[in-house]
Design a protein around this motif. Structure first.
Motif, PDB file in Angstrom:
ATOM      1  N   LEU A  73       9.105  59.224  76.026  1.00 26.62           N
ATOM      2  CA  LEU A  73       9.139  59.466  77.467  1.00 26.62           C
ATOM      3  C   LEU A  73       9.718  58.262  78.194  1.00 26.62           C
ATOM      4  CD1 LEU A  73       5.593  61.032  77.971  1.00 26.62           C
ATOM      5  CD2 LEU A  73       7.774  62.215  78.225  1.00 26.62           C
ATOM      6  N   PRO A  74      10.493  58.500  79.252  1.00 25.04           N
ATOM      7  CA  PRO A  74      11.009  57.366  80.029  1.00 25.04           C
ATOM      8  C   PRO A  74       9.891  56.570  80.679  1.00 25.04           C
ATOM      9  CG  PRO A  74      11.423  59.441  81.175  1.00 25.04           C
ATOM     10  CD  PRO A  74      10.930  59.794  79.815  1.00 25.04           C
ATOM     11  N   THR A  75       8.759  57.222  80.955  1.00 28.45           N
ATOM     12  CA  THR A  75       7.634  56.507  81.564  1.00 28.45           C
ATOM     13  C   THR A  75       7.099  55.425  80.628  1.00 28.45           C
ATOM     14  OG1 THR A  75       6.237  58.310  80.750  1.00 28.45           O
ATOM     15  CG2 THR A  75       6.923  58.406  83.045  1.00 28.45           C
ATOM     16  N   THR A  76       6.939  55.766  79.349  1.00 26.32           N
ATOM     17  CA  THR A  76       6.429  54.790  78.383  1.00 26.32           C
ATOM     18  C   THR A  76       7.362  53.599  78.268  1.00 26.32           C
ATOM     19  OG1 THR A  76       5.484  56.639  77.138  1.00 26.32           O
ATOM     20  CG2 THR A  76       5.594  54.503  76.028  1.00 26.32           C
ATOM     21  N   MET A  77       8.673  53.877  78.216  1.00 24.44           N
ATOM     22  CA  MET A  77       9.653  52.785  78.106  1.00 24.44           C
ATOM     23  C   MET A  77       9.613  51.884  79.331  1.00 24.44           C
ATOM     24  SD  MET A  77      12.753  55.168  76.805  1.00 24.44           S
ATOM     25  CE  MET A  77      12.430  56.479  75.638  1.00 24.44           C
ATOM     26  N   GLY A  78       9.461  52.505  80.513  1.00 29.26           N
ATOM     27  CA  GLY A  78       9.409  51.726  81.746  1.00 29.26           C
ATOM     28  C   GLY A  78       8.189  50.825  81.792  1.00 29.26           C
ATOM     29  N   VAL A  79       7.042  51.359  81.355  1.00 30.36           N
ATOM     30  CA  VAL A  79       5.809  50.561  81.351  1.00 30.36           C
ATOM     31  C   VAL A  79       5.943  49.373  80.396  1.00 30.36           C
ATOM     32  CG1 VAL A  79       3.370  50.575  80.715  1.00 30.36           C
ATOM     33  CG2 VAL A  79       4.303  52.458  82.041  1.00 30.36           C
ATOM     34  N   VAL A  80       6.404  49.642  79.176  1.00 28.29           N
ATOM     35  CA  VAL A  80       6.520  48.586  78.167  1.00 28.29           C
ATOM     36  C   VAL A  80       7.527  47.527  78.600  1.00 28.29           C
ATOM     37  CG1 VAL A  80       7.181  48.083  75.785  1.00 28.29           C
ATOM     38  CG2 VAL A  80       5.807  50.102  76.297  1.00 28.29           C
ATOM     39  N   ALA A  81       8.679  47.954  79.105  1.00 32.72           N
ATOM     40  CA  ALA A  81       9.699  47.001  79.558  1.00 32.72           C
ATOM     41  C   ALA A  81       9.176  46.163  80.721  1.00 32.72           C
ATOM     42  CB  ALA A  81      10.971  47.746  79.968  1.00 32.72           C
ATOM     43  N   ALA A 122      21.736  62.612  73.819  1.00 36.32           N
ATOM     44  CA  ALA A 122      20.323  62.679  73.444  1.00 36.32           C
ATOM     45  C   ALA A 122      19.532  61.507  74.013  1.00 36.32           C
ATOM     46  CB  ALA A 122      20.180  62.705  71.921  1.00 36.32           C
ATOM     47  N   ASN A 123      20.245  60.461  74.481  1.00 40.93           N
ATOM     48  CA  ASN A 123      19.577  59.306  75.079  1.00 40.93           C
ATOM     49  C   ASN A 123      19.267  59.490  76.556  1.00 40.93           C
ATOM     50  OD1 ASN A 123      21.858  57.300  73.153  1.00 40.93           O
ATOM     51  ND2 ASN A 123      19.771  57.873  72.609  1.00 40.93           N
ATOM     52  N   MET A 124      19.594  60.640  77.106  1.00 40.49           N
ATOM     53  CA  MET A 124      19.415  60.830  78.547  1.00 40.49           C
ATOM     54  C   MET A 124      17.954  61.012  78.950  1.00 40.49           C
ATOM     55  SD  MET A 124      22.328  60.315  79.811  1.00 40.49           S
ATOM     56  CE  MET A 124      22.809  59.289  78.418  1.00 40.49           C
ATOM     57  N   ASN A 125      17.065  61.103  77.948  1.00 38.54           N
ATOM     58  CA  ASN A 125      15.639  61.108  78.285  1.00 38.54           C
ATOM     59  C   ASN A 125      15.176  59.704  78.662  1.00 38.54           C
ATOM     60  OD1 ASN A 125      15.914  60.165  75.525  1.00 38.54           O
ATOM     61  ND2 ASN A 125      13.687  60.306  75.377  1.00 38.54           N
ATOM     62  N   LYS A 163      10.757  58.521  59.283  1.00 31.97           N
ATOM     63  CA  LYS A 163      11.849  59.256  59.908  1.00 31.97           C
ATOM     64  C   LYS A 163      12.351  60.316  58.939  1.00 31.97           C
ATOM     65  CE  LYS A 163      13.480  55.480  62.856  1.00 31.97           C
ATOM     66  NZ  LYS A 163      14.633  54.639  63.241  1.00 31.97           N
ATOM     67  N   ARG A 164      12.381  61.548  59.400  1.00 27.94           N
ATOM     68  CA  ARG A 164      12.820  62.652  58.549  1.00 27.94           C
ATOM     69  C   ARG A 164      14.046  63.328  59.147  1.00 27.94           C
ATOM     70  NH1 ARG A 164       7.567  66.165  58.096  1.00 27.94           N
ATOM     71  NH2 ARG A 164       7.237  65.252  60.149  1.00 27.94           N
ATOM     72  N   GLU A 165      14.896  63.812  58.292  1.00 32.56           N
ATOM     73  CA  GLU A 165      16.126  64.465  58.722  1.00 32.56           C
ATOM     74  C   GLU A 165      15.807  65.702  59.546  1.00 32.56           C
ATOM     75  OE1 GLU A 165      20.200  64.638  59.065  1.00 32.56           O
ATOM     76  OE2 GLU A 165      19.014  63.117  58.023  1.00 32.56           O
ATOM     77  N   GLY A 166      16.452  65.834  60.697  1.00 29.75           N
ATOM     78  CA  GLY A 166      16.262  66.994  61.550  1.00 29.75           C
ATOM     79  C   GLY A 166      15.017  66.947  62.408  1.00 29.75           C
ATOM     80  N   VAL A 167      14.248  65.866  62.319  1.00 33.41           N
ATOM     81  CA  VAL A 167      13.038  65.717  63.127  1.00 33.41           C
ATOM     82  C   VAL A 167      13.304  64.691  64.213  1.00 33.41           C
ATOM     83  CG1 VAL A 167      10.601  65.074  63.141  1.00 33.41           C
ATOM     84  CG2 VAL A 167      11.565  66.309  61.185  1.00 33.41           C
ATOM     85  N   CYS A 168      13.113  65.086  65.468  1.00 30.29           N
ATOM     86  CA  CYS A 168      13.414  64.220  66.602  1.00 30.29           C
ATOM     87  C   CYS A 168      12.177  63.424  67.004  1.00 30.29           C
ATOM     88  CB  CYS A 168      13.887  65.060  67.789  1.00 30.29           C
ATOM     89  SG  CYS A 168      14.269  64.076  69.259  1.00 30.29           S
ATOM     90  N   ALA A 169      12.346  62.132  67.177  1.00 30.91           N
ATOM     91  CA  ALA A 169      11.250  61.286  67.635  1.00 30.91           C
ATOM     92  C   ALA A 169      11.054  61.494  69.132  1.00 30.91           C
ATOM     93  CB  ALA A 169      11.567  59.819  67.346  1.00 30.91           C
ATOM     94  N   ALA A 170       9.832  61.832  69.521  1.00 28.74           N
ATOM     95  CA  ALA A 170       9.532  62.084  70.933  1.00 28.74           C
ATOM     96  C   ALA A 170       9.375  60.770  71.676  1.00 28.74           C
ATOM     97  CB  ALA A 170       8.252  62.911  71.063  1.00 28.74           C
TER      98      ALA A 170
END
Length: 368
Positions: free
Chosen positions: A220-228, A112-115, A211-218
């Motif tokens: 994007l790799p773009t956002t992570m790249g910008v912030v990092a 699931a971390n492949m995004n 955080k709720r059970e069964g709900v996935c936090a959306a």
């Protein structure tokens, strides 16, 4: 027939065997890649050759941006949380040639971390710090790594975490130079820094409701790249002392909006150690000699310069004046960029303007 509990136990055993197989595979790949990797480099070189991994970085010194880029190898940075932002942050610092990296995370790599950037499918099941170290060591063997696979918010682990950042620098017994918070939960943020409470505190929100059970936090790799990228850019500016460090810079990805603000320590902080550090900082700042900023006038650059370049006009003043046309009468404050010179005949007579078309002029010439 096997019971449900026996089946669950068997599933866990198979999962553990799968993890062990993947670990052996990663170790074999790691050993193979290390055999192909470059040897360690004792001293950074500014030589501009394709085989020098630091040539583009050392060019910052040649360009006058950084006084001594090689100082990057003397710093130690701790990255807490090796997820979407933390893993990319660690990779950027590794490529920049940081001296030492301390990595803290208790989670494992999942498909699931492949995004996200950095992690790869074959690393699923490995701890994030272990997978990160394998990848980062292959990218740059000059960097020292120290990994800790635990949750820093427990009492026992927090004590060890504080010991690591207090004495885990490159020099034995010295503290790390920076601690980067790349975690995704309030509890860990509070464990890292109690002077800058996050939004959930200011808004009086219970984080458990986010955080709720069964709900996935959306994400994007773009956002992570910008912030990092913004984070590491400011880390480099802070450590190597160039540019302006942004102490608080937000990012609204929907509108590409970057709010910035100055932040100060909270003088009413509940942490006694924090208040003591604030007082010590005030004393240090008061004892520091004041530097008067002198506004220097810009020097006029004449033809003589260090490059030996001289601009010479090929047109004389007389030729320029003769080539210029009549300047129109314009209101005050408005000037023309150029004028249209009047055309002359061979005998020096001025050619009068006409409203005749090209066809009419051609017909007139045929009659002559």
């Amino acid at each position: 027939m096997a019971t449900v509990e026996e089946l669950k136990l068997r599933v866990r055993e198979l999962e553990n065997e799968l993890i062990k197989c993947k670990q052996k595979q990663c170790a074999a790949e790691d050993a193979h890649s290390q055999a192909l990797n470059r040897p360690k480099i004792d001293k950074m070189s500014a030589e501009v050759v394709d085989s020098n991994p630091y040539s583009r970085l050392m060019a910052l010194k040649r360009m006058g941006i950084v006084d001594d880029y090689e100082r990057i190898r003397t710093f130690t940075v701790a990255v807490v949380g090796v997820g979407g932002v933390g893993s990319v942050t660690a990779e950027m610092l590794t490529r920049c040639g940081i001296g030492k990296l301390l990595l803290f995370d208790y989670d494992k790599v999942e498909l699931a971390n492949m995004n996200r950037l950095f992690f790869q499918p074959h690393q699923a099941g490995l701890s994030k710090v272990e997978a990160a170290e394998h990848t980062l060591r292959n990218i740059n063997p000059d960097v020292s790594f120290e990994t800790h696979n635990y949750n820093i918010t427990t009492m026992e682990n927090f004590t060890h975490f504080m010991d690591c950042i207090s004495h885990g620098g490159l020099e034995e017994g010295k503290p790390v130079d920076l601690v980067l918070s790349c975690v995704d939960n309030f509890e860990a943020r509070m464990a890292i820094n109690t002077c800058a409470p996050p939004l959930v505190v200011a808004a009086n929100i219970d984080e458990k409701t986010l955080k709720r059970e069964g709900v996935c936090a959306a994400s994007l790799p773009t956002t992570m790249g910008v912030v990092a990228g913004l984070l590491v850019q400011n880390v480099l500016k802070y450590l190597l002392k160039f540019g302006t460090v942004s102490y608080y810079l937000g990012y609204n990805a929907m509108q590409d909006f970057f709010p910035a603000m100055a932040m100060k320590a909270n003088p009413q902080c509940n942490d006694r150690h924090c208040r003591r550090q604030q007082e010590e900082y005030k004393r240090t700042e008061a004892e520091r000699p004041k530097v008067e900023v002198v506004q220097e006038e810009e020097e006029v650059v004449h033809e003589d310069n260090e490059w030996g370049i001289e601009l010479v006009s090929e047109v004389t003043e007389e030729e320029l004046k003769a080539a210029s046309g009549t300047v129109p009468d314009l209101p005050e404050g408005i000037t023309v960029a150029y004028t249209i010179p009047t055309e002359e005949k061979a005998d020096g007579e001025t050619v009068e303007e006409t409203e005749q078309s090209l066809e009419e002029l051609m017909a007139q010439m045929k009659k002559l």
